[in-house]
Write a protein that holds these residues in place. Structure first.
Motif, PDB file in Angstrom:
ATOM      1  N   ARG A 196     -61.201 -23.900  25.980  1.00  0.00           N
ATOM      2  CA  ARG A 196     -60.499 -24.338  24.774  1.00  0.00           C
ATOM      3  C   ARG A 196     -60.131 -23.322  23.793  1.00  0.00           C
ATOM      4  NH1 ARG A 196     -58.368 -29.896  25.327  1.00  0.00           N
ATOM      5  NH2 ARG A 196     -58.863 -30.069  27.501  1.00  0.00           N
ATOM      6  N   GLY A 197     -60.721 -21.962  24.357  1.00  0.00           N
ATOM      7  CA  GLY A 197     -60.227 -20.905  23.249  1.00  0.00           C
ATOM      8  C   GLY A 197     -61.535 -19.962  22.755  1.00  0.00           C
ATOM      9  N   ALA A 198     -62.720 -20.550  22.679  1.00  0.00           N
ATOM     10  CA  ALA A 198     -63.873 -19.986  22.140  1.00  0.00           C
ATOM     11  C   ALA A 198     -64.016 -18.349  22.530  1.00  0.00           C
ATOM     12  CB  ALA A 198     -64.912 -20.427  22.426  1.00  0.00           C
ATOM     13  N   ASP A 199     -64.173 -17.540  21.699  1.00  0.00           N
ATOM     14  CA  ASP A 199     -63.961 -16.050  22.085  1.00  0.00           C
ATOM     15  C   ASP A 199     -65.332 -15.702  22.725  1.00  0.00           C
ATOM     16  OD1 ASP A 199     -61.518 -15.030  20.548  1.00  0.00           O
ATOM     17  OD2 ASP A 199     -62.463 -16.310  18.963  1.00  0.00           O
ATOM     18  N   ALA A 200     -66.510 -16.106  22.349  1.00  0.00           N
ATOM     19  CA  ALA A 200     -67.820 -15.769  22.597  1.00  0.00           C
ATOM     20  C   ALA A 200     -68.694 -16.966  22.861  1.00  0.00           C
ATOM     21  CB  ALA A 200     -68.394 -14.771  22.074  1.00  0.00           C
TER      22      ALA A 200
END
Ligand code: NAP
Length: 353
Positions: A196-200
């Motif tokens: 869903r788009g989390a960067d880390a």
């Protein structure tokens, strides 16, 4: 279809999943009740789906802020079609597709709510997604925008990132321009947040009661958030996770107190002073009740983000109304990514109401 209230005084029975005595999900039972009639300013909705939320488990055990008089139905968000409108209601009108949030009572075939708590849903928004939308995205939008005044480029740490509130925070954080660091108790939940788009991300221990594990959790969060730490921590988990997470906060950071899935924590206030930080409470339902117009404005902003394809609830499991208790038990099992929905009218049995 009558336009205002019910024309005839015919007795109509509808089914509702009700709590008759305080206890776990197994204490809920299906009962036939009189169809509720909308008073002035209210509408009656033929319910298609209800979103399941953590407070559903607490309210039936008398462990929530609200203590409704029994019998009552759990469920604080729904989608469906307007069936009758009470006196003075201009919008929504009979036949329109709507979603609504309410303190409790959504797990029933027909539910009465205040007209100003209804939001029209777009034709292309399925009932299950509409029922799983208001509470989580409404809470998180209010937390990030209304309480934390989030700015683009800030580091947003989300605890419980695979849950309902957590995934909404990941998506909205990205939509609002933040760098999102997701933290969850399993790789599966973290993968849902990354998708869903989390960067880390960080996978944390399911039991942080051991101080060495808590310290390792803080170090893992600092490594993932970067040298400055987390500008905003969105915390729907609490318990043993809140303090070690707070220890990773940035100078002038904001820790958003959203929920206590793992219990009510206490944080030493010297930590708040040392980081010039803020501990900020978020109580979306109470704020909505005090300021429904502002709440409706937020909901319009969220519907626009949905229409642009930037946010979309992950409906991972579906249960019938009869199995609503199982749905609540499943939520508290800590094994679910995304949202659980109770389908009151399954898609196969849908008519034009
Ligand atoms: N403040 C408000 O206005 C507001 C509005 C709505 C909800 N809430 C609160 O926000 C919290 C999350 O709600 P939700 O609907 O997103 O629930 P959810 O989907 O079940 O997510 C909660 C997450 O908490 C974590 N968790 C940690 N310990 C747990 C335990 N012992 N049992 C269950 N989960 C545990 C789980 O993630 P991990 O396994 O990854 O740790 C789980 O995914 C609840 O406390 C709810 O009451 C507050």
């Amino acid at each position: 279809m009558p336009r205002n209230g019910r024309d005839a005084m015919e007795e109509v029975a509808v089914r509702a999943l009700q709590s008759l005595t305080p206890g776990g999900p197994e204490t809920l039972s299906i009962r036939e009740v009189d169809e509720p009639v909308p008073a002035a300013g209210q509408v009656a909705i033929t319910v298609h789906a209800c979103g399941v939320n953590f407070p559903d488990a607490l309210v039936i055990e008398d462990r929530y802020q609200l203590r409704p008089t029994r019998p009552f139905s759990p469920g604080s968000e729904l989608s469906g079609v307007v069936r009758h409108v009470g006196e003075g209601v201009m919008t929504p009108s009979v036949g329109q597709r709507v979603s609504a949030s309410l303190p409790f009572g959504a797990m029933a075939e027909v539910v009465v709510v205040a007209a100003d708590r209804c939001t029209l849903i777009p034709d292309n928004m399925p009932f299950d997604e509409a029922a799983a939308f208001q509470v989580t995205y409404g809470t998180v939008y209010y937390a990030l925008v209304g309480r934390a005044s989030i700015r683009a480029g800030e580091a947003l740490l989300v605890l419980g990132a695979g849950g309902g509130i957590g995934l909404a925070a990941v998506e909205l954080g990205k939509a609002l321009g933040a760098r999102v660091i997701a933290a969850a108790s399993s790789q599966e939940k973290l993968d849902a947040a990354l998708a869903r788009g989390a960067d880390a991300g960080v996978v944390y221990d399911r039991d942080l009661s051991n101080p060495a594990r808590a310290k390792a959790f803080t170090q893992a969060l600092k490594a993932a958030c970067g040298q400055e730490g987390a500008d905003i921590i969105l915390d729907p988990v609490g318990g043993a996770y809140a303090e070690p997470a707070f220890r990773s906060i940035a100078w002038q950071g904001r820790h958003l107190v959203v929920g206590f899935a793992a219990g009510i924590p206490s944080i030493p206030l010297n930590l708040v002073l040392l980081k010039n930080a803020q501990l900020t409470g978020v109580f979306w339902g109470a704020w909505m009740a005090r300021d429904p117009l502002a709440g409706a404005q937020d909901m319009r902003a969220l519907m626009a983000l949905y229409a642009e394809g930037r946010i979309r609830p992950l409906v991972s499991e579906r249960y019938s109304l009869e199995r609503g208790g199982e749905a609540i038990a499943r939520l508290v099992s800590r094994g679910v990514s995304g949202k659980i929905v109770v389908e009151v009218i399954s898609s196969e049995n849908r008519t034009n109401d």
